[in-house]
Design a protein around this motif. Structure first.
Motif, PDB file in Angstrom:
ATOM      1  N   HIS A   1       0.857  -1.193   0.052  1.00 25.15           N
ATOM      2  CA  HIS A   1       0.110  -0.040   0.038  1.00 25.15           C
ATOM      3  C   HIS A   1       0.825   1.117   0.019  1.00 25.15           C
ATOM      4  O   HIS A   1       0.549   2.245  -0.509  1.00 25.15           O
ATOM      5  N   THR A   2       2.151   1.089   0.879  1.00 24.82           N
ATOM      6  CA  THR A   2       3.152   2.290   0.581  1.00 24.82           C
ATOM      7  C   THR A   2       4.497   1.710   0.586  1.00 24.82           C
ATOM      8  O   THR A   2       4.285   0.124   0.796  1.00 24.82           O
ATOM      9  N   ALA A   3       5.679   2.304   0.612  1.00 27.50           N
ATOM     10  CA  ALA A   3       6.686   1.667   0.586  1.00 27.50           C
ATOM     11  C   ALA A   3       7.265   1.192   2.121  1.00 27.50           C
ATOM     12  O   ALA A   3       8.105   0.534   2.321  1.00 27.50           O
ATOM     13  N   GLY A   4       6.458   1.480   3.098  1.00 26.99           N
ATOM     14  CA  GLY A   4       6.987   1.597   4.458  1.00 26.99           C
ATOM     15  C   GLY A   4       5.763   0.795   5.365  1.00 26.99           C
ATOM     16  O   GLY A   4       6.068   0.828   6.539  1.00 26.99           O
ATOM     17  N   ASP A   5       5.023  -0.005   4.652  1.00 25.43           N
ATOM     18  CA  ASP A   5       4.132  -0.661   5.438  1.00 25.43           C
ATOM     19  C   ASP A   5       4.634  -1.756   6.472  1.00 25.43           C
ATOM     20  O   ASP A   5       5.661  -2.468   5.922  1.00 25.43           O
ATOM     21  N   ILE A   6       3.916  -1.920   7.458  1.00 23.80           N
ATOM     22  CA  ILE A   6       4.320  -3.120   8.508  1.00 23.80           C
ATOM     23  C   ILE A   6       3.256  -3.585   8.908  1.00 23.80           C
ATOM     24  O   ILE A   6       2.027  -3.089   8.709  1.00 23.80           O
ATOM     25  N   VAL A   7       3.399  -4.965   9.087  1.00 19.57           N
ATOM     26  CA  VAL A   7       2.282  -5.658  10.055  1.00 19.57           C
ATOM     27  C   VAL A   7       2.463  -5.987  11.378  1.00 19.57           C
ATOM     28  O   VAL A   7       3.763  -5.802  11.562  1.00 19.57           O
ATOM     29  N   VAL A   8       1.388  -6.275  12.026  1.00 19.39           N
ATOM     30  CA  VAL A   8       1.800  -6.450  13.611  1.00 19.39           C
ATOM     31  C   VAL A   8       1.153  -7.957  13.801  1.00 19.39           C
ATOM     32  O   VAL A   8       0.027  -8.310  13.703  1.00 19.39           O
ATOM     33  N   TYR A   9       2.048  -8.889  14.161  1.00 19.08           N
ATOM     34  CA  TYR A   9       1.670 -10.287  14.556  1.00 19.08           C
ATOM     35  C   TYR A   9       1.846 -10.566  15.912  1.00 19.08           C
ATOM     36  O   TYR A   9       3.009 -10.231  16.616  1.00 19.08           O
ATOM     37  N   VAL A  10       0.754 -11.350  16.386  1.00 22.66           N
ATOM     38  CA  VAL A  10       0.824 -11.693  17.634  1.00 22.66           C
ATOM     39  C   VAL A  10       0.877 -13.367  17.678  1.00 22.66           C
ATOM     40  O   VAL A  10      -0.036 -14.005  17.630  1.00 22.66           O
ATOM     41  N   PRO A  11       1.791 -13.736  18.154  1.00 20.14           N
ATOM     42  CA  PRO A  11       2.469 -15.283  17.906  1.00 20.14           C
ATOM     43  C   PRO A  11       1.486 -16.020  18.743  1.00 20.14           C
ATOM     44  O   PRO A  11       1.088 -17.267  18.295  1.00 20.14           O
ATOM     45  N   ASP A  12       1.120 -15.762  20.021  1.00 17.62           N
ATOM     46  CA  ASP A  12       0.520 -16.453  20.697  1.00 17.62           C
ATOM     47  C   ASP A  12      -0.953 -16.968  20.336  1.00 17.62           C
ATOM     48  O   ASP A  12      -1.454 -17.874  20.934  1.00 17.62           O
ATOM     49  N   ALA A  13      -1.568 -16.118  19.586  1.00 12.94           N
ATOM     50  CA  ALA A  13      -2.793 -16.297  19.062  1.00 12.94           C
ATOM     51  C   ALA A  13      -2.975 -16.600  17.471  1.00 12.94           C
ATOM     52  O   ALA A  13      -3.959 -16.702  17.014  1.00 12.94           O
ATOM     53  N   ASN A  14      -1.907 -16.328  16.811  1.00  4.66           N
ATOM     54  CA  ASN A  14      -1.600 -16.324  15.537  1.00  4.66           C
ATOM     55  C   ASN A  14      -2.537 -15.562  14.591  1.00  4.66           C
ATOM     56  O   ASN A  14      -3.291 -15.880  13.716  1.00  4.66           O
ATOM     57  N   VAL A  15      -2.596 -14.310  15.281  1.00  8.66           N
ATOM     58  CA  VAL A  15      -3.485 -13.178  14.715  1.00  8.66           C
ATOM     59  C   VAL A  15      -2.488 -11.867  14.311  1.00  8.66           C
ATOM     60  O   VAL A  15      -1.432 -11.749  14.755  1.00  8.66           O
ATOM     61  N   MET A  16      -2.959 -11.480  12.970  1.00 13.38           N
ATOM     62  CA  MET A  16      -2.189 -10.278  12.444  1.00 13.38           C
ATOM     63  C   MET A  16      -3.096  -9.084  12.252  1.00 13.38           C
ATOM     64  O   MET A  16      -4.331  -9.197  11.686  1.00 13.38           O
ATOM     65  N   PHE A  17      -2.549  -7.822  12.357  1.00 11.83           N
ATOM     66  CA  PHE A  17      -3.157  -6.674  11.777  1.00 11.83           C
ATOM     67  C   PHE A  17      -2.296  -6.274  10.691  1.00 11.83           C
ATOM     68  O   PHE A  17      -1.000  -5.949  10.913  1.00 11.83           O
ATOM     69  N   THR A  18      -2.857  -6.083   9.648  1.00 12.50           N
ATOM     70  CA  THR A  18      -2.106  -5.869   8.353  1.00 12.50           C
ATOM     71  C   THR A  18      -2.229  -4.581   7.999  1.00 12.50           C
ATOM     72  O   THR A  18      -1.331  -4.230   6.823  1.00 12.50           O
ATOM     73  N   GLY A  19      -2.833  -3.733   8.415  1.00 12.33           N
ATOM     74  CA  GLY A  19      -2.830  -2.228   7.801  1.00 12.33           C
ATOM     75  C   GLY A  19      -3.531  -2.451   6.739  1.00 12.33           C
ATOM     76  O   GLY A  19      -4.360  -3.341   6.053  1.00 12.33           O
ATOM     77  N   ASP A  20      -3.378  -1.475   5.678  1.00 12.39           N
ATOM     78  CA  ASP A  20      -4.287  -1.581   4.286  1.00 12.39           C
ATOM     79  C   ASP A  20      -3.334  -2.386   3.435  1.00 12.39           C
ATOM     80  O   ASP A  20      -3.875  -2.497   1.985  1.00 12.39           O
ATOM     81  N   ILE A  21      -2.502  -3.164   3.839  1.00 17.93           N
ATOM     82  CA  ILE A  21      -1.951  -4.341   2.804  1.00 17.93           C
ATOM     83  C   ILE A  21      -3.181  -5.267   2.211  1.00 17.93           C
ATOM     84  O   ILE A  21      -3.448  -5.869   1.278  1.00 17.93           O
ATOM     85  N   VAL A  22      -4.153  -5.480   3.266  1.00 20.27           N
ATOM     86  CA  VAL A  22      -5.289  -6.447   3.131  1.00 20.27           C
ATOM     87  C   VAL A  22      -6.488  -5.457   3.431  1.00 20.27           C
ATOM     88  O   VAL A  22      -6.612  -4.757   4.368  1.00 20.27           O
ATOM     89  N   GLU A  23      -7.478  -5.670   2.585  1.00 20.53           N
ATOM     90  CA  GLU A  23      -8.923  -5.001   2.727  1.00 20.53           C
ATOM     91  C   GLU A  23      -9.854  -6.006   2.497  1.00 20.53           C
ATOM     92  O   GLU A  23      -9.729  -7.067   1.628  1.00 20.53           O
ATOM     93  N   TYR A  24     -11.113  -5.723   3.164  1.00 18.31           N
ATOM     94  CA  TYR A  24     -12.293  -6.741   2.891  1.00 18.31           C
ATOM     95  C   TYR A  24     -13.447  -6.054   2.649  1.00 18.31           C
ATOM     96  O   TYR A  24     -13.991  -5.117   3.218  1.00 18.31           O
ATOM     97  N   LYS A  25     -14.089  -6.289   1.162  1.00 21.19           N
ATOM     98  CA  LYS A  25     -15.183  -5.586   0.761  1.00 21.19           C
ATOM     99  C   LYS A  25     -14.729  -4.063   0.694  1.00 21.19           C
ATOM    100  O   LYS A  25     -15.779  -3.284   0.930  1.00 21.19           O
ATOM    101  N   SER A  26     -13.543  -3.740   0.668  1.00 23.97           N
ATOM    102  CA  SER A  26     -13.164  -2.268   0.382  1.00 23.97           C
ATOM    103  C   SER A  26     -12.070  -2.161  -0.758  1.00 23.97           C
ATOM    104  O   SER A  26     -11.393  -3.249  -0.757  1.00 23.97           O
TER     105      SER A  26
END
Length: 317
Positions: free
Chosen positions: A164-189
């Motif tokens: 989405h930009t040159a500097g995107d990061i994701v936030v991963y929580v390994p104990d739950a195997n859950v990720m916050f992706t920012g605008d790299i991933v969208e859903y029905k948007s």
């Protein structure tokens, strides 16, 4: 034909907020296609992902956090530099504000222009803008990977590639195997690709897919709970990118005009994506960037309020 109203200038209806638990003590703040935020509750403190556009909007996130915990918000992570994601940061009083080093450089390079541009595009999201103290600067940056411990809870911040930009990061929580992706991933948007990297983005999506995640909080749209929904959103995001880029690139490479590229992209994308959130808003910016990238303009040109209007009027006339 009457030109469409500029970007989201006519979108003034409030959105219903949802607050969804996507893993143990992990929450997604969503609002019908508006920018999402995320919440990670650790042993003794809280991390929020994405600040929202203004302190007033940030207060809605804080209200939801306080409905589930009274632990202090100590960390704010910003997945990229866009104004609608970062300018509400002052409301949280976080001890650490974290961005990638590249995202910080983009605040320095184009942060004010982006603020001015997005303010004109999304007036509803900037209600209460008078309380924004200025550009948001991180206290902490990193390049490829950083780990934050909220007590014993580990949170990995990772640069997986340009998207989405040159500097995107994701936030991963390994104990739950859950990720916050920012605008790299969208859903029905719609994906906003005006500052994006079409050539790199699909590979970044595949690196996310390899985590085999249980849930994702995307940049916009509903929380993605369960592997089936996760994979569906990854597939849909990739299809949107492919459908936006390929028709525009073909026109650009044969020497056609930006208006011809616009017509070609509409022909491909309208039947599949016209009901997606912010679709009409994003499309002109996406076509302009696809056209440039096809011509080997690697760094997205800086959008200004003036450039926005000029491009919009040329394509919508």
């Amino acid at each position: 034909m009457t030109a469409k109203q500029f970007a989201s200038a006519g979108d003034l209806a409030d959105r219903a907020v949802s607050f969804t638990e996507i893993g143990p003590d992990l929450w997604a703040f969503t609002a019908e296609g508006d920018p999402n935020s995320g919440v990670i509750i650790g042993d003794d403190c809280v991390m929020v992902i994405e600040a929202q556009a203004t302190p007033r909007l940030a207060s809605k996130v804080i209200e939801k956090v306080r409905s589930v915990t009274d632990k202090p918000i100590t960390h704010l992570v910003l997945t990229h530099y866009h104004a609608v994601r970062v300018l509400g940061a002052s409301a949280y009083g976080a001890q650490q504000v974290i961005m990638s080093e590249k995202a910080r450089s983009m605040v320095a390079e184009r942060g004010q222009e982006d603020w001015d541009s997005e303010f004109a595009r999304f007036p509803r999201l900037f209600q209460g803008h008078e309380s924004i103290p200025g550009l948001t600067w991180p206290t902490t940056t990193f390049n490829d990977r950083m780990t934050v411990y909220l007590g014993n809870r580990r949170v990995d911040l990772i640069f997986l590639g340009r998207a989405h930009t040159a500097g995107d990061i994701v936030v991963y929580v390994p104990d739950a195997n859950v990720m916050f992706t920012g605008d790299i991933v969208e859903y029905k948007s719609a994906c906003y690709c005006g500052d994006g990297h079409y050539h790199d983005w699909p590979a970044t999506l595949e690196r996310i897919r390899r985590f085999q995640l249980d849930s994702i909080a995307p940049g916009r749209g509903d929380a993605l709970v369960g592997p089936e929904m996760v994979n569906s959103a990854l597939d849909s995001t990739a299809d949107f990118l492919r459908s936006s880029y390929s028709p525009a690139a073909r026109v650009a490479l044969r020497g056609g005009s930006l208006k011809e590229a616009w017509d070609a992209v509409r022909e491909t994308c309208d039947p599949k994506f016209s009901d997606f959130a912010i679709y009409e808003h994003c499309l002109p910016f996406n076509v302009a960037r696809a056209y440039d990238e096809a011509l080997d303009i690697d760094t997205p040109r800086i959008w200004t309020a003036e450039r926005d209007r000029r491009m919009w009027d040329a394509l919508q006339s």
